[in-house]
Design a protein around this motif. Structure first.
Motif, PDB file in Angstrom:
ATOM      1  N   THR A  51       0.802  -1.232   0.000  1.00 31.35           N
ATOM      2  CA  THR A  51       0.000   0.000   0.000  1.00 31.35           C
ATOM      3  C   THR A  51       0.835   1.282   0.000  1.00 31.35           C
ATOM      4  O   THR A  51       0.307   2.352  -0.332  1.00 31.35           O
ATOM      5  CB  THR A  51      -0.923   0.045   1.235  1.00 31.35           C
ATOM      6  OG1 THR A  51      -0.143  -0.019   2.424  1.00 31.35           O
ATOM      7  CG2 THR A  51      -1.935  -1.087   1.191  1.00 31.35           C
ATOM      8  N   ALA A  54       1.018   3.334  -3.417  1.00 26.98           N
ATOM      9  CA  ALA A  54      -0.189   4.089  -3.761  1.00 26.98           C
ATOM     10  C   ALA A  54      -0.315   5.343  -2.898  1.00 26.98           C
ATOM     11  O   ALA A  54      -0.709   6.414  -3.390  1.00 26.98           O
ATOM     12  CB  ALA A  54      -1.419   3.209  -3.592  1.00 26.98           C
ATOM     13  N   SER A  57       2.315   7.822  -4.177  1.00 32.52           N
ATOM     14  CA  SER A  57       1.867   8.352  -5.473  1.00 32.52           C
ATOM     15  C   SER A  57       0.771   9.389  -5.289  1.00 32.52           C
ATOM     16  O   SER A  57       0.757  10.425  -5.966  1.00 32.52           O
ATOM     17  CB  SER A  57       1.354   7.222  -6.363  1.00 32.52           C
ATOM     18  OG  SER A  57       2.400   6.366  -6.725  1.00 32.52           O
ATOM     19  N   GLY A  58      -0.150   9.130  -4.368  1.00 31.05           N
ATOM     20  CA  GLY A  58      -1.206  10.103  -4.082  1.00 31.05           C
ATOM     21  C   GLY A  58      -0.656  11.391  -3.511  1.00 31.05           C
ATOM     22  O   GLY A  58      -1.096  12.490  -3.885  1.00 31.05           O
ATOM     23  N   ARG A  76      10.802   4.029  -5.979  1.00 22.93           N
ATOM     24  CA  ARG A  76      10.036   2.864  -5.512  1.00 22.93           C
ATOM     25  C   ARG A  76      10.953   1.844  -4.838  1.00 22.93           C
ATOM     26  O   ARG A  76      10.626   1.306  -3.779  1.00 22.93           O
ATOM     27  CB  ARG A  76       9.310   2.201  -6.682  1.00 22.93           C
ATOM     28  CG  ARG A  76       8.068   2.913  -7.090  1.00 22.93           C
ATOM     29  CD  ARG A  76       7.300   2.111  -8.151  1.00 22.93           C
ATOM     30  NE  ARG A  76       6.466   3.029  -8.896  1.00 22.93           N
ATOM     31  CZ  ARG A  76       6.683   3.402 -10.145  1.00 22.93           C
ATOM     32  NH1 ARG A  76       7.674   2.894 -10.840  1.00 22.93           N
ATOM     33  NH2 ARG A  76       5.892   4.265 -10.732  1.00 22.93           N
TER      34      ARG A  76
END
Length: 146
Positions: A51, A54, A57-58, A76
């Motif tokens: 998680t 994500a 990225s948000g 990453r």
């Protein structure tokens, strides 16, 4: 799903398996930790690793950070290692060790910082560290209630 899309779930499973294998190999772990706690611990590592990308990225999208695919791949990879280190140190209660980890990352990524893409570096790093730390504290609390 593209081959690159499999990297995160596969790396999460491999990482969790490696960590649990190393801990199990010490011998003391199986005598002092219940099966239920081991499952929660393994699920915690897997959930964090699957998680965090994500969430970061948000945060980057919210901050309006512009990032190339090459920078994102490096970020990453570093971020997943950072997740495992922060969660492990948090569960061990070694909060003072988090400072040198974050400092070492900053030294290694100095070139990226000085290249001018500070929004990407700072937003991604702070978001990932904060998420991992909060996740670790919550998992530590959950493990204490089992």
């Amino acid at each position: 799903m593209s081959p690159a899309g499999w990297r995160t779930p596969v790396s999460a499973v491999v990482t969790v398996g490696a960590v649990l294998g190393l801990v199990w190999a010490t011998g003391d772990f199986t005598a002092s930790v219940s099966f239920r706690s081991a499952v929660v611990l393994g699920a915690g590592y897997a959930l964090l690793l699957s998680t965090s990308g994500a969430m970061v990225s948000g945060a980057l999208k919210y901050a309006g950070a512009d990032v190339s695919e090459e920078e994102a791949d490096t970020g990453r990879a570093v971020g997943k290692v950072e997740n495992v280190l922060i969660l492990t140190l948090t569960l061990l209660g070694a909060y003072t060790a988090l400072g040198p980890v974050f400092t070492a990352k900053s030294i290694v990524r100095w070139q990226g910082i000085s290249s001018g893409n500070t929004t990407y570096y700072l937003t991604g790093s702070i978001a990932n560290v904060t998420y991992s730390l909060v996740f670790g504290v919550c998992l530590d609390y959950l493990l204490g209630t089992i």
